[in-house]
Design an enzyme around this catalytic site. Structure first.
Site, short mmCIF file in Angstrom:
data_model
loop_
_atom_site.label_atom_id
_atom_site.label_comp_id
_atom_site.label_asym_id
_atom_site.label_seq_id
_atom_site.Cartn_x
_atom_site.Cartn_y
_atom_site.Cartn_z
N GLN A 255 0.88 -1.12 -0.15
CA GLN A 255 0.14 0.10 0.13
C GLN A 255 0.95 1.20 -0.19
OE1 GLN A 255 -2.29 -0.07 3.84
NE2 GLN A 255 -0.30 -0.55 4.74
N ASP A 309 -0.11 -0.11 11.59
CA ASP A 309 0.27 1.04 12.14
C ASP A 309 0.09 1.02 13.69
OD1 ASP A 309 -2.67 1.15 12.74
OD2 ASP A 309 -2.96 2.06 10.72
N GLU A 329 0.19 -8.85 10.32
CA GLU A 329 0.27 -7.63 9.33
C GLU A 329 1.38 -8.07 8.31
OE1 GLU A 329 0.36 -5.03 7.23
OE2 GLU A 329 -1.10 -4.66 8.59
N ASP A 363 0.10 -12.71 5.70
CA ASP A 363 -1.26 -12.31 5.09
C ASP A 363 -2.27 -13.17 6.13
OD1 ASP A 363 -3.33 -11.91 2.60
OD2 ASP A 363 -3.55 -13.93 3.30
N ALA A 364 -3.21 -12.42 6.23
CA ALA A 364 -4.21 -12.58 7.56
C ALA A 364 -4.87 -14.18 7.18
CB ALA A 364 -5.14 -11.87 7.78
N ASP A 384 -8.96 -5.13 11.21
CA ASP A 384 -8.81 -3.56 10.86
C ASP A 384 -8.04 -3.60 9.37
OD1 ASP A 384 -8.29 -1.03 10.80
OD2 ASP A 384 -6.63 -1.13 12.09
#
Length: 507
Positions: A255, A309, A329, A363-364, A384
């Site tokens: 991202q 974050d 994450e 990766d979730a 999230d």
């Protein structure tokens, strides 16, 4: 009337000349595919919804290629000059496309019309290449049409393979979008210009030769100027979108992460893929609204999916009786910033320094799938993740994903999901709700209330789903309000869950 190409006067033997034409086909095909992939990538980055945008770009380009092939029939009598003009214009258009689209998005907030325009223009030019090259190769040595087409398309397809691999593995990670497109344009101009101005120079009048030389020099100068201005352009574009106090701007491969402010007297703010995720006033309401309702119950073990974050983690750790908090994450660059950048550390209150925190870089979906039940259930799971209307993340809002989450959830555990904006995208919001319910969980959809003690109402569009195996109550809170029963009754009738086989977001 049947067009019969006149044999060309070449400075080299026919066999070598034919090889040079096929080599040019290879290079031009590689450049053409890079332009296509560049437009698809930009469509995804700037407008989201990868499947829709990729479909629009590719469909428009294929249509335009057909138009270009038809238009090229008129140039067969001057195939060498026509090919030189086409390659010069294509090199300039494709090379500057990324910069132009970023400019439209940064200063005008809308890139879709320009995206369609560039797709049409580049498609027409790419489509004109093959008929002209076919004419040139037939002028070197006459052969049956089937053999000529086979040779031409073999070189074309191999070039496309090289361009398709070079874009994600070389150009994008090493040079970035802007410089990668500019370099591709320069290669395109040199290859096309060299073929015509040297190999087929006997076909050109002095005037035509001078015009092509001038055109290619101008194209290369403009591309070089664009390359020299890439740094200032990127800075100006960021300031146009985020203000003058941009401190960090990186594309992590997952991202775009932008941090602003954080200087003396300045309030830091975090943007992910252009969306404000945290900052002063109302901007921090998102994480509080997402996490705190789920913490109203057992919360000894908490799992945070996404949220690299550290801002959702900050809300989790505000409860001293949390014994363990696991963050899953995939973005290592975001995790590094969350641990080291002073502004972001101030926003997340140094959450990653807490000894209760465990980080899994994965990766979730894959992490949940590989997880063993022996690892123990979680009292709270906080999802999230990016917006559900972004097609690339649709699997993280699928029935299969929530089935894995439910398996990791304690019998009396709670799940909190960021579900998009209920007012702006009600279909997406209620599809998330239906998908969570499809795995046997009961849901309470809720949103952030309008306004706040800080004013501004920045979070009005945030919607969430709170879920559990048993009926769950959403206590009245300062920031959140349950979606009213009348609105729940008006949810779209017969709404189906989203699955990996049938993703239903954005429909």
């Amino acid at each position: 009337m049947i067009y019969r190409p006149v044999p060309a006067r070449l400075p080299v033997p026919a066999g070598l000349g034919r090889f040079l034409v096929l080599s040019t086909v290879f290079v031009c095909a590689a450049c053409g595919l890079v332009y296509e992939l560049e437009l698809v990538a930009l469509a995804s980055y700037l407008t989201g919804d990868t499947v829709t945008q990729a479909s629009v770009v590719l469909s428009v380009m294929v249509f335009a290629m057909g138009v270009g092939s038809l238009l090229a029939k008129r140039l067969r009598g001057r195939a060498a000059f026509g090919f030189g003009v086409v390659e010069a214009v294509l090199a300039l258009t494709g090379g500057l496309s990324a910069m132009a689209l970023h400019a439209c998005f940064a200063w005008y907030g809308q890139a879709k019309p320009a995206l369609v325009g560039f797709s049409l223009a580049i498609g027409v030019l790419i489509g004109a290449e093959v008929p002209l090259l076919m004419t040139l190769i037939q002028r070197i040595r006459r052969q049956d049409a089937g053999g000529a087409v086979a040779d031409l398309f073999a070189a074309d397809y191999v070039g496309a393979l090289v361009g398709g691999l070079a874009f994600p593995f070389l150009l994008l990670p090493v040079l970035g979008q802007l410089s990668g497109a500019l370099l591709t344009g320069a290669i395109n101009a040199v290859a096309g210009g060299a073929l015509v101005l040297w190999l087929f120079r006997g076909d050109l009048t002095a005037r035509a030769r001078g015009a092509l030389i001038a055109a290619n020099v101008v194209v290369l100068l403009l591309l070089a100027a664009g390359s020299a201005l890439t740094g200032p352009f990127e800075k100006a574009a960021l300031q146009a979108m985020y203000g003058a106090d941009v401190r960090v701007a990186v594309h992590t491969g997952v991202q775009d992460v932008v941090l602003t402010g954080g200087g003396p007297g300045g309030q830091p703010a975090l943007f992910l893929d252009g969306r404000l995720r945290a900052g002063g006033g109302d901007a921090s309401r998102y994480q509080e609204a997402l996490v705190q309702p789920a913490m109203d119950g057992p919360h000894r073990r908490v799992l945070v999916l996404g949220g690299g974050d550290g801002l959702a983690l900050r809300e989790v750790l505000s409860h001293p009786d949390v014994a363990e908090a696991t963050v899953v994450e995939p973005d290592t660059a975001e995790l590094r910033l969350a641990r080291t950048d002073p502004g972001l550390v101030a926003l997340n209150q140094g959450a990653y320094r807490d000894p209760r925190v465990r980080v899994e870089t994965a990766d979730a979906f894959d992490w949940l799938r590989a997880r063993h039940d022996a690892d123990g259930p979680y009292d709270v799971v906080v999802s999230d993740l990016p917006d559900p209307d972004v097609t690339t993340d649709a699997k993280l809002y699928s029935q299969e994903f929530y089935g894995l989450v439910a398996r990791a959830l304690a019998p009396d555990g709670r799940l909190a999901v960021h579900a998009g904006a209920p007012e702006e995208r009600p279909h997406t919001f209620w599809t998330v709700d239906a998908t969570v319910r499809s795995v046997g969980l009961r849901t309470v959809p809720y949103r952030v209330t309008a306004g706040s003690p800080h004013g501004g109402g920045r979070g009005e569009g945030w919607g969430f789903v709170l879920a559990s195996r048993f009926p769950v109550q959403l206590r009245p809170a300062r920031l959140t309000v349950a979606v009213g029963p009348d609105e729940v009754r008006r949810r779209e009738a017969g709404l189906l869950p989203s699955t990996l086989m049938h993703p239903r977001y954005g429909q």
